[in-house]
Scaffold this active site. Structure first.
Site, PDB file in Angstrom:
ATOM      1  N   HIS A 221       0.845  -1.204   0.000  1.00 32.83           N
ATOM      2  CA  HIS A 221       0.000   0.000   0.000  1.00 32.83           C
ATOM      3  C   HIS A 221       0.880   1.255   0.000  1.00 32.83           C
ATOM      4  O   HIS A 221       0.614   2.208  -0.724  1.00 32.83           O
ATOM      5  CB  HIS A 221      -0.899   0.040   1.245  1.00 32.83           C
ATOM      6  CG  HIS A 221      -1.923  -1.046   1.325  1.00 32.83           C
ATOM      7  ND1 HIS A 221      -1.995  -1.914   2.388  1.00 32.83           N
ATOM      8  CD2 HIS A 221      -2.930  -1.404   0.479  1.00 32.83           C
ATOM      9  CE1 HIS A 221      -3.004  -2.759   2.209  1.00 32.83           C
ATOM     10  NE2 HIS A 221      -3.589  -2.475   1.055  1.00 32.83           N
TER      11      HIS A 221
ATOM     12  N   LYS B 181     -16.261  -8.032   4.582  1.00 38.72           N
ATOM     13  CA  LYS B 181     -15.088  -8.193   5.454  1.00 38.72           C
ATOM     14  C   LYS B 181     -15.382  -7.726   6.881  1.00 38.72           C
ATOM     15  O   LYS B 181     -16.038  -6.705   7.082  1.00 38.72           O
ATOM     16  CB  LYS B 181     -13.904  -7.381   4.922  1.00 38.72           C
ATOM     17  CG  LYS B 181     -13.292  -7.977   3.663  1.00 38.72           C
ATOM     18  CD  LYS B 181     -12.056  -7.202   3.240  1.00 38.72           C
ATOM     19  CE  LYS B 181     -11.513  -7.785   1.942  1.00 38.72           C
ATOM     20  NZ  LYS B 181     -10.428  -6.963   1.396  1.00 38.72           N
TER      21      LYS B 181
ATOM     22  N   ARG C 134      -1.972  -5.174  -9.067  1.00 39.91           N
ATOM     23  CA  ARG C 134      -0.797  -5.983  -8.754  1.00 39.91           C
ATOM     24  C   ARG C 134      -0.516  -7.051  -9.792  1.00 39.91           C
ATOM     25  O   ARG C 134       0.610  -7.423 -10.032  1.00 39.91           O
ATOM     26  CB  ARG C 134      -0.972  -6.639  -7.378  1.00 39.91           C
ATOM     27  CG  ARG C 134      -0.865  -5.668  -6.234  1.00 39.91           C
ATOM     28  CD  ARG C 134      -1.460  -6.217  -4.985  1.00 39.91           C
ATOM     29  NE  ARG C 134      -2.875  -6.488  -5.203  1.00 39.91           N
ATOM     30  CZ  ARG C 134      -3.648  -7.157  -4.389  1.00 39.91           C
ATOM     31  NH1 ARG C 134      -3.148  -7.655  -3.300  1.00 39.91           N
ATOM     32  NH2 ARG C 134      -4.918  -7.339  -4.673  1.00 39.91           N
TER      33      ARG C 134
ATOM     34  N   SER D 198      -3.259  -8.037   2.667  1.00 38.93           N
ATOM     35  CA  SER D 198      -3.336  -7.928   4.128  1.00 38.93           C
ATOM     36  C   SER D 198      -3.653  -9.271   4.774  1.00 38.93           C
ATOM     37  O   SER D 198      -3.218  -9.536   5.903  1.00 38.93           O
ATOM     38  CB  SER D 198      -4.386  -6.884   4.520  1.00 38.93           C
ATOM     39  OG  SER D 198      -4.017  -5.621   4.020  1.00 38.93           O
TER      40      SER D 198
HETATM   41  N1  COA Z   1      -0.169  -3.922  -1.662  1.00 37.22           N
HETATM   42  C1  COA Z   1      -0.532  -4.862  -0.797  1.00 37.22           C
HETATM   43  N2  COA Z   1      -1.783  -5.316  -0.645  1.00 37.22           N
HETATM   44  C2  COA Z   1      -2.703  -4.741  -1.411  1.00 37.22           C
HETATM   45  C3  COA Z   1      -2.423  -3.739  -2.339  1.00 37.22           C
HETATM   46  C4  COA Z   1      -1.083  -3.319  -2.448  1.00 37.22           C
HETATM   47  N3  COA Z   1      -0.690  -2.382  -3.293  1.00 37.22           N
HETATM   48  N4  COA Z   1      -3.565  -3.377  -2.958  1.00 37.22           N
HETATM   49  C5  COA Z   1      -4.540  -4.127  -2.418  1.00 37.22           C
HETATM   50  N5  COA Z   1      -4.008  -4.947  -1.494  1.00 37.22           N
HETATM   51  C6  COA Z   1      -4.705  -5.965  -0.708  1.00 37.22           C
HETATM   52  C7  COA Z   1      -5.676  -5.382   0.283  1.00 37.22           C
HETATM   53  O1  COA Z   1      -5.041  -5.152   1.537  1.00 37.22           O
HETATM   54  C8  COA Z   1      -6.727  -6.464   0.375  1.00 37.22           C
HETATM   55  O2  COA Z   1      -6.238  -7.469   1.226  1.00 37.22           O
HETATM   56  P1  COA Z   1      -7.238  -8.484   1.967  1.00 37.22           P
HETATM   57  O3  COA Z   1      -8.387  -8.772   1.039  1.00 37.22           O
HETATM   58  O4  COA Z   1      -6.387  -9.669   2.189  1.00 37.22           O
HETATM   59  O5  COA Z   1      -7.675  -7.813   3.243  1.00 37.22           O
HETATM   60  C9  COA Z   1      -6.749  -7.058  -1.033  1.00 37.22           C
HETATM   61  O6  COA Z   1      -5.478  -6.743  -1.592  1.00 37.22           O
HETATM   62  C10 COA Z   1      -7.846  -6.518  -1.903  1.00 37.22           C
HETATM   63  O7  COA Z   1      -7.695  -5.103  -1.986  1.00 37.22           O
HETATM   64  P2  COA Z   1      -8.914  -4.183  -2.370  1.00 37.22           P
HETATM   65  O8  COA Z   1      -9.594  -4.707  -3.581  1.00 37.22           O
HETATM   66  O9  COA Z   1      -8.412  -2.771  -2.396  1.00 37.22           O
HETATM   67  O10 COA Z   1      -9.929  -4.439  -1.197  1.00 37.22           O
HETATM   68  P3  COA Z   1     -10.125  -3.625   0.092  1.00 37.22           P
HETATM   69  O11 COA Z   1     -10.971  -4.441   1.012  1.00 37.22           O
HETATM   70  O12 COA Z   1      -8.837  -3.140   0.656  1.00 37.22           O
HETATM   71  O13 COA Z   1     -10.963  -2.329  -0.398  1.00 37.22           O
HETATM   72  C11 COA Z   1     -12.965  -1.152  -1.021  1.00 37.22           C
HETATM   73  C12 COA Z   1     -12.181  -2.459  -1.105  1.00 37.22           C
HETATM   74  C13 COA Z   1     -13.215  -0.795   0.438  1.00 37.22           C
HETATM   75  C14 COA Z   1     -12.142  -0.035  -1.665  1.00 37.22           C
HETATM   76  C15 COA Z   1     -14.311  -1.344  -1.783  1.00 37.22           C
HETATM   77  O14 COA Z   1     -15.019  -2.379  -1.163  1.00 37.22           O
HETATM   78  C16 COA Z   1     -15.130  -0.068  -1.778  1.00 37.22           C
HETATM   79  O15 COA Z   1     -14.915   0.795  -2.624  1.00 37.22           O
HETATM   80  N6  COA Z   1     -16.063   0.043  -0.804  1.00 37.22           N
HETATM   81  C17 COA Z   1     -16.829   1.266  -0.637  1.00 37.22           C
HETATM   82  C18 COA Z   1     -18.295   1.030  -0.939  1.00 37.22           C
HETATM   83  C19 COA Z   1     -18.561   1.218  -2.396  1.00 37.22           C
HETATM   84  O16 COA Z   1     -18.510   2.306  -2.936  1.00 37.22           O
HETATM   85  N7  COA Z   1     -18.861   0.090  -3.054  1.00 37.22           N
HETATM   86  C20 COA Z   1     -19.170   0.097  -4.453  1.00 37.22           C
HETATM   87  C21 COA Z   1     -17.954  -0.089  -5.303  1.00 37.22           C
HETATM   88  S1  COA Z   1     -18.512  -0.256  -6.993  1.00 37.22           S
END
Ligand code: COA
Length: 163
Positions: free
Chosen positions: A17, A41, A90, A128
């Site tokens: 991140h 989650k 990624r 994560s």
């Molecule tokens: N380095 C390391 N890990 C990374 C990374 C990076 N550069 N980018 C992403 N990851 C990891 C995240 O930590 C996450 O890990 P986990 O699933 O093991 O906990 C995984 O990769 C997936 O990342 P991401 O797709 O960004 O999921 P997220 O849970 O961190 O975030 C939201 C998702 C919260 C951004 C999304 O659900 C959202 O936009 N919610 C808001 C509500 C909304 O508007 N919904 C409609 C969307 S159309």
């Protein structure tokens, strides 16, 4: 002022991140790290804990702020005056999901662009969940997260880090 959101659950923030955050900081005047809700989650760390861990990890970056969003991300982006949502790509496997979300968000908020950044290749495997699992089993997470995050994980799981 060009503002971008970098949304995620950050449970916890990792070096992957931070790599994306540092790339975004070079492109935008302000980057708002947005603790958003993933409907499926249940985070290990509370919102307050995750926010504090991010703030400490980004203390060296003056154009960063950390905020929370409970509803639709694009609504928060509009309210916050952001022109972009940053997403890290990624691997090819991220693409289908990200493509769908970016298109849906564009329909909902045409004025907010999704900007994909490539994290450093050394972090393509990282997420994560892997970090939480290694920590839960008492493994050493120093290659994945800053030291203060490692300490927080250790105290959550109340385990001793193996040498
Ligand atoms: N380095 C390391 N890990 C990374 C990374 C990076 N550069 N980018 C992403 N990851 C990891 C995240 O930590 C996450 O890990 P986990 O699933 O093991 O906990 C995984 O990769 C997936 O990342 P991401 O797709 O960004 O999921 P997220 O849970 O961190 O975030 C939201 C998702 C919260 C951004 C999304 O659900 C959202 O936009 N919610 C808001 C509500 C909304 O508007 N919904 C409609 C969307 S159309």
């Amino acid at each position: 002022m060009r503002i971008a959101l970098y949304p995620g659950t950050f449970d916890p923030i990792t070096y992957g991140h931070l790599d994306v955050i540092e790339r975004a900081v070079a492109l935008f005047d302000e980057v708002v790290i947005t603790l958003a809700k993933h409907s499926q989650k249940t985070p290990l760390f509370t919102t307050t804990e995750r926010k504090a861990l991010i703030e400490q990890a980004t203390a060296h970056l003056p154009t960063i702020s950390v905020e929370t969003c409970d509803g639709l991300l694009v609504e928060f982006a509009e309210k916050r005056g952001a022109i972009a949502i940053i997403r890290g790509l990624r691997a090819v496997s991220d693409f289908d999901y990200e493509f769908q979300i970016a298109l849906a968000n564009r329909v909902l908020a045409p004025g907010v662009a999704t900007v994909f950044l490539l994290p450093g290749e050394q972090y393509t495997y990282l997420n994560s969940s892997i970090v939480r699992e290694v920590a839960r089993l008492g493994g050493n997470v120093e290659s994945f997260v800053p030291a203060h995050v490692g300490v927080a994980l250790k105290s959550k799981f109340n385990t001793r880090t193996k040498p």
